[in-house]
Design a protein around this motif. Sequence first.
Motif, PDB file in Angstrom:
ATOM      1  N   VAL A 103       1.469  10.770 -10.176  1.00  0.00           N
ATOM      2  CA  VAL A 103       0.167  10.378 -10.726  1.00  0.00           C
ATOM      3  C   VAL A 103      -0.653  11.609 -11.102  1.00  0.00           C
ATOM      4  CG1 VAL A 103      -2.047   9.293 -10.164  1.00  0.00           C
ATOM      5  CG2 VAL A 103       0.096   8.164  -9.519  1.00  0.00           C
ATOM      6  N   GLU A 104      -0.608  12.616 -10.242  1.00  0.00           N
ATOM      7  CA  GLU A 104      -1.445  13.807 -10.442  1.00  0.00           C
ATOM      8  C   GLU A 104      -0.831  14.823 -11.394  1.00  0.00           C
ATOM      9  OE1 GLU A 104      -1.818  15.077  -6.464  1.00  0.00           O
ATOM     10  OE2 GLU A 104      -3.218  13.472  -5.875  1.00  0.00           O
ATOM     11  N   ASN A 105       0.457  14.659 -11.697  1.00  0.00           N
ATOM     12  CA  ASN A 105       1.131  15.617 -12.589  1.00  0.00           C
ATOM     13  C   ASN A 105       1.793  14.855 -13.733  1.00  0.00           C
ATOM     14  OD1 ASN A 105       1.125  18.376 -10.963  1.00  0.00           O
ATOM     15  ND2 ASN A 105       1.570  16.747  -9.511  1.00  0.00           N
ATOM     16  N   GLU A 106       1.161  14.839 -14.874  1.00  0.00           N
ATOM     17  CA  GLU A 106       1.707  14.133 -16.022  1.00  0.00           C
ATOM     18  C   GLU A 106       3.012  14.773 -16.494  1.00  0.00           C
ATOM     19  OE1 GLU A 106      -0.929  13.253 -19.206  1.00  0.00           O
ATOM     20  OE2 GLU A 106      -2.690  13.182 -17.900  1.00  0.00           O
TER      21      GLU A 106
ATOM     22  N   ASN B  67       0.237   4.180 -16.444  1.00  0.00           N
ATOM     23  CA  ASN B  67      -1.030   3.749 -17.040  1.00  0.00           C
ATOM     24  C   ASN B  67      -2.138   4.608 -16.448  1.00  0.00           C
ATOM     25  OD1 ASN B  67      -3.502   2.410 -17.653  1.00  0.00           O
ATOM     26  ND2 ASN B  67      -2.405   0.480 -17.935  1.00  0.00           N
ATOM     27  N   ARG B  68      -2.617   5.573 -17.228  1.00  0.00           N
ATOM     28  CA  ARG B  68      -3.568   6.558 -16.721  1.00  0.00           C
ATOM     29  C   ARG B  68      -4.983   5.997 -16.559  1.00  0.00           C
ATOM     30  NH1 ARG B  68      -0.666  10.500 -14.384  1.00  0.00           N
ATOM     31  NH2 ARG B  68       1.257  10.793 -15.594  1.00  0.00           N
ATOM     32  N   LEU B  69      -5.188   4.734 -16.956  1.00  0.00           N
ATOM     33  CA  LEU B  69      -6.516   4.140 -16.809  1.00  0.00           C
ATOM     34  C   LEU B  69      -6.762   3.628 -15.393  1.00  0.00           C
ATOM     35  CD1 LEU B  69      -6.681   2.110 -20.167  1.00  0.00           C
ATOM     36  CD2 LEU B  69      -7.654   4.369 -19.660  1.00  0.00           C
ATOM     37  N   ILE B  70      -5.700   3.590 -14.584  1.00  0.00           N
ATOM     38  CA  ILE B  70      -5.830   3.101 -13.208  1.00  0.00           C
ATOM     39  C   ILE B  70      -6.077   4.289 -12.286  1.00  0.00           C
ATOM     40  CG2 ILE B  70      -4.705   1.838 -11.325  1.00  0.00           C
ATOM     41  CD1 ILE B  70      -2.990   0.451 -13.428  1.00  0.00           C
ATOM     42  N   ASP B  71      -7.107   4.188 -11.467  1.00  0.00           N
ATOM     43  CA  ASP B  71      -7.415   5.242 -10.498  1.00  0.00           C
ATOM     44  C   ASP B  71      -6.804   4.899  -9.138  1.00  0.00           C
ATOM     45  OD1 ASP B  71      -8.940   6.737 -12.299  1.00  0.00           O
ATOM     46  OD2 ASP B  71     -10.721   5.508 -11.908  1.00  0.00           O
ATOM     47  N   PHE B  72      -6.164   5.897  -8.541  1.00  0.00           N
ATOM     48  CA  PHE B  72      -5.562   5.711  -7.219  1.00  0.00           C
ATOM     49  C   PHE B  72      -6.281   6.607  -6.217  1.00  0.00           C
ATOM     50  CE2 PHE B  72      -2.243   4.636 -10.246  1.00  0.00           C
ATOM     51  CZ  PHE B  72      -1.756   3.434  -9.726  1.00  0.00           C
TER      52      PHE B  72
ATOM     53  N   GLY C 138      -2.984  -6.905 -13.355  1.00  0.00           N
ATOM     54  CA  GLY C 138      -3.321  -7.209 -14.743  1.00  0.00           C
ATOM     55  C   GLY C 138      -2.648  -6.300 -15.751  1.00  0.00           C
ATOM     56  N   LYS C 139      -2.082  -5.200 -15.287  1.00  0.00           N
ATOM     57  CA  LYS C 139      -1.498  -4.213 -16.208  1.00  0.00           C
ATOM     58  C   LYS C 139       0.027  -4.292 -16.292  1.00  0.00           C
ATOM     59  CE  LYS C 139      -5.483  -2.108 -17.006  1.00  0.00           C
ATOM     60  NZ  LYS C 139      -6.363  -2.903 -16.155  1.00  0.00           N
ATOM     61  N   TYR C 140       0.652  -4.917 -15.278  1.00  0.00           N
ATOM     62  CA  TYR C 140       2.114  -4.924 -15.239  1.00  0.00           C
ATOM     63  C   TYR C 140       2.650  -6.322 -14.997  1.00  0.00           C
ATOM     64  CZ  TYR C 140       1.786   0.137 -15.057  1.00  0.00           C
ATOM     65  OH  TYR C 140       1.512   1.441 -15.357  1.00  0.00           O
ATOM     66  N   LYS C 141       3.923  -6.470 -15.287  1.00  0.00           N
ATOM     67  CA  LYS C 141       4.598  -7.753 -15.110  1.00  0.00           C
ATOM     68  C   LYS C 141       4.554  -8.176 -13.646  1.00  0.00           C
ATOM     69  CE  LYS C 141       9.145  -9.932 -15.597  1.00  0.00           C
ATOM     70  NZ  LYS C 141      10.564  -9.709 -15.965  1.00  0.00           N
ATOM     71  N   LYS C 142       4.056  -9.385 -13.433  1.00  0.00           N
ATOM     72  CA  LYS C 142       3.955  -9.884 -12.071  1.00  0.00           C
ATOM     73  C   LYS C 142       5.309 -10.400 -11.605  1.00  0.00           C
ATOM     74  CE  LYS C 142       1.266 -12.981  -9.124  1.00  0.00           C
ATOM     75  NZ  LYS C 142       0.201 -14.011  -9.068  1.00  0.00           N
ATOM     76  N   GLN C 143       5.641 -10.090 -10.379  1.00  0.00           N
ATOM     77  CA  GLN C 143       6.886 -10.555  -9.790  1.00  0.00           C
ATOM     78  C   GLN C 143       6.562 -11.281  -8.492  1.00  0.00           C
ATOM     79  OE1 GLN C 143       9.563  -7.681  -8.007  1.00  0.00           O
ATOM     80  NE2 GLN C 143      11.322  -8.767  -8.812  1.00  0.00           N
ATOM     81  N   PRO C 144       6.954 -12.569  -8.381  1.00  0.00           N
ATOM     82  CA  PRO C 144       6.654 -13.290  -7.144  1.00  0.00           C
ATOM     83  C   PRO C 144       7.390 -12.664  -5.958  1.00  0.00           C
ATOM     84  CG  PRO C 144       8.176 -14.544  -8.533  1.00  0.00           C
ATOM     85  CD  PRO C 144       7.699 -13.386  -9.343  1.00  0.00           C
ATOM     86  N   ILE C 145       6.665 -12.480  -4.869  1.00  0.00           N
ATOM     87  CA  ILE C 145       7.253 -11.918  -3.661  1.00  0.00           C
ATOM     88  C   ILE C 145       7.716 -13.072  -2.783  1.00  0.00           C
ATOM     89  CG2 ILE C 145       6.882 -10.430  -1.674  1.00  0.00           C
ATOM     90  CD1 ILE C 145       6.757  -9.005  -4.400  1.00  0.00           C
ATOM     91  N   LEU C 146       9.013 -13.222  -2.634  1.00  0.00           N
ATOM     92  CA  LEU C 146       9.589 -14.336  -1.880  1.00  0.00           C
ATOM     93  C   LEU C 146      10.097 -13.866  -0.531  1.00  0.00           C
ATOM     94  CD1 LEU C 146      11.659 -16.028  -4.734  1.00  0.00           C
ATOM     95  CD2 LEU C 146       9.333 -16.568  -4.010  1.00  0.00           C
ATOM     96  N   THR C 147       9.870 -14.687   0.486  1.00  0.00           N
ATOM     97  CA  THR C 147      10.434 -14.387   1.800  1.00  0.00           C
ATOM     98  C   THR C 147      11.917 -14.734   1.794  1.00  0.00           C
ATOM     99  OG1 THR C 147      10.003 -16.600   2.666  1.00  0.00           O
ATOM    100  CG2 THR C 147       8.226 -14.978   2.862  1.00  0.00           C
ATOM    101  N   VAL C 148      12.615 -14.334   2.850  1.00  0.00           N
ATOM    102  CA  VAL C 148      14.045 -14.636   2.950  1.00  0.00           C
ATOM    103  C   VAL C 148      14.285 -16.143   2.911  1.00  0.00           C
ATOM    104  CG1 VAL C 148      16.020 -14.588   4.512  1.00  0.00           C
ATOM    105  CG2 VAL C 148      14.705 -12.516   4.117  1.00  0.00           C
ATOM    106  N   GLU C 149      13.456 -16.902   3.628  1.00  0.00           N
ATOM    107  CA  GLU C 149      13.622 -18.351   3.638  1.00  0.00           C
ATOM    108  C   GLU C 149      13.435 -18.929   2.240  1.00  0.00           C
ATOM    109  OE1 GLU C 149      14.670 -20.361   6.018  1.00  0.00           O
ATOM    110  OE2 GLU C 149      14.994 -18.565   7.241  1.00  0.00           O
TER     111      GLU C 149
END
Length: 398
Positions: free
Chosen positions: A91-94, A151-156, A178-189
């Motif tokens: 992030v700090e080094n482009e 995406n350099r518009l996001i501050d960390f 809002g900036k990246y593709k959402k991926q549902p986080i599923l549990t093992v079950e």
Amino acid sequence: MHDPIRNALKEAYKERVFSEDKKQETLEKVNNKNKAWLPFSVTVIVTCCVLILTFWLVREPITEVVISSEQAPHTVEDIYMERWHEFMTIVENERNEQATLTYLAKSDWLLQRAIESGHSVFYSAPTLTDEEKRSLIELLHYMYQWVERPNRLIDFPQVETFDELTKQAPQLLGHLRGKYKKQPILTVEEQKAPKLRLFYMKPEEIISTLVFFGIFALLLYSNWTSKRNYFFAAIQVGVLCSILLVMFMPSSEKYAFDETTLLQQSIPTFDEPTIDPTVAKLSSASTFGDVRFALVDLGNGIHGLAKFYKNHIGYAWSGSQWGRQKIFTDWVQGVPGQVIAVQQGHGVSRIDLVEEQTKRILSIALDPDEAAIYFIGVPEDFRSYQMLYYSKDGVRMH
């Protein structure tokens, strides 16, 4: 067997006339005969279903392979913060190609699994709430996506401890979702694949199978209520049973959704007679995009690498390789680069990715004694390249 309709007709012929009473009696017997076959038809079909489901329930159980969570060599807190600091360096080094290549070469899947389960053979995890687990797992996903497409518009924020990062994760996710593709986080079950083949069939396959089944069920019912041809009835019952068997039999697909099922599904795919399943252990596992890999120590100096591709159900086994070598190579379909799996004691300390025309070099450092799986992605401007392996003494290996 006496036919009541035929007997009624014979009686009518003897009397040389069909009286109204006889006509009514004959019609009633015909109707009663037709009604008698309906429950019999239903009984046969239901019996077929019960027999098939009984077969599924009493089938020989799969031998379970359980991975112990004892003696985890690392903690989730330490490894997570290592990933965070590597991420912040990028992030700090482009345009830090070296750091980017190194970050993307590692998979976070085992770390995510340890966070979710609370224990792992690879990482010991702290006590976290379900919300904290999901936030930390999802944050790893978006961090990887950010490194792939910054995406350099996001501050960390600058975070120094795991506890601080755990508290700030929900806020960070609010910026990243809002900036990246959402991926549902599923549990093992939630990821566990169903056992019946019906759930693996495509919608058009299910519809065509049900139509086929309905046609034969109607033919069977028509046959039993009119012609009563037992030969054709037997064929029709056999076809119906076969259709039900295909739909409700256990699936032969090998799906892996956690460390235990990875090992369990991988072992039978290594066609080596000297393998003892009781001594096999999972050395490492990684997920890169739609491909999951399992590196297995099969004992007796034999090692293997199993590959699972993601489909609409989960990660299904697609191939395996094994042997006495400690280095395996593979690929991720559609992505330029190479997967390199190294077993414990492999001796490689560095891999150089060399662009053959410009001689530009990007390197990845390895622990020569640790089992791991890496994906070395090739930059777009590398038109032709080679990968060189070096030992801890700096000697080129191959």
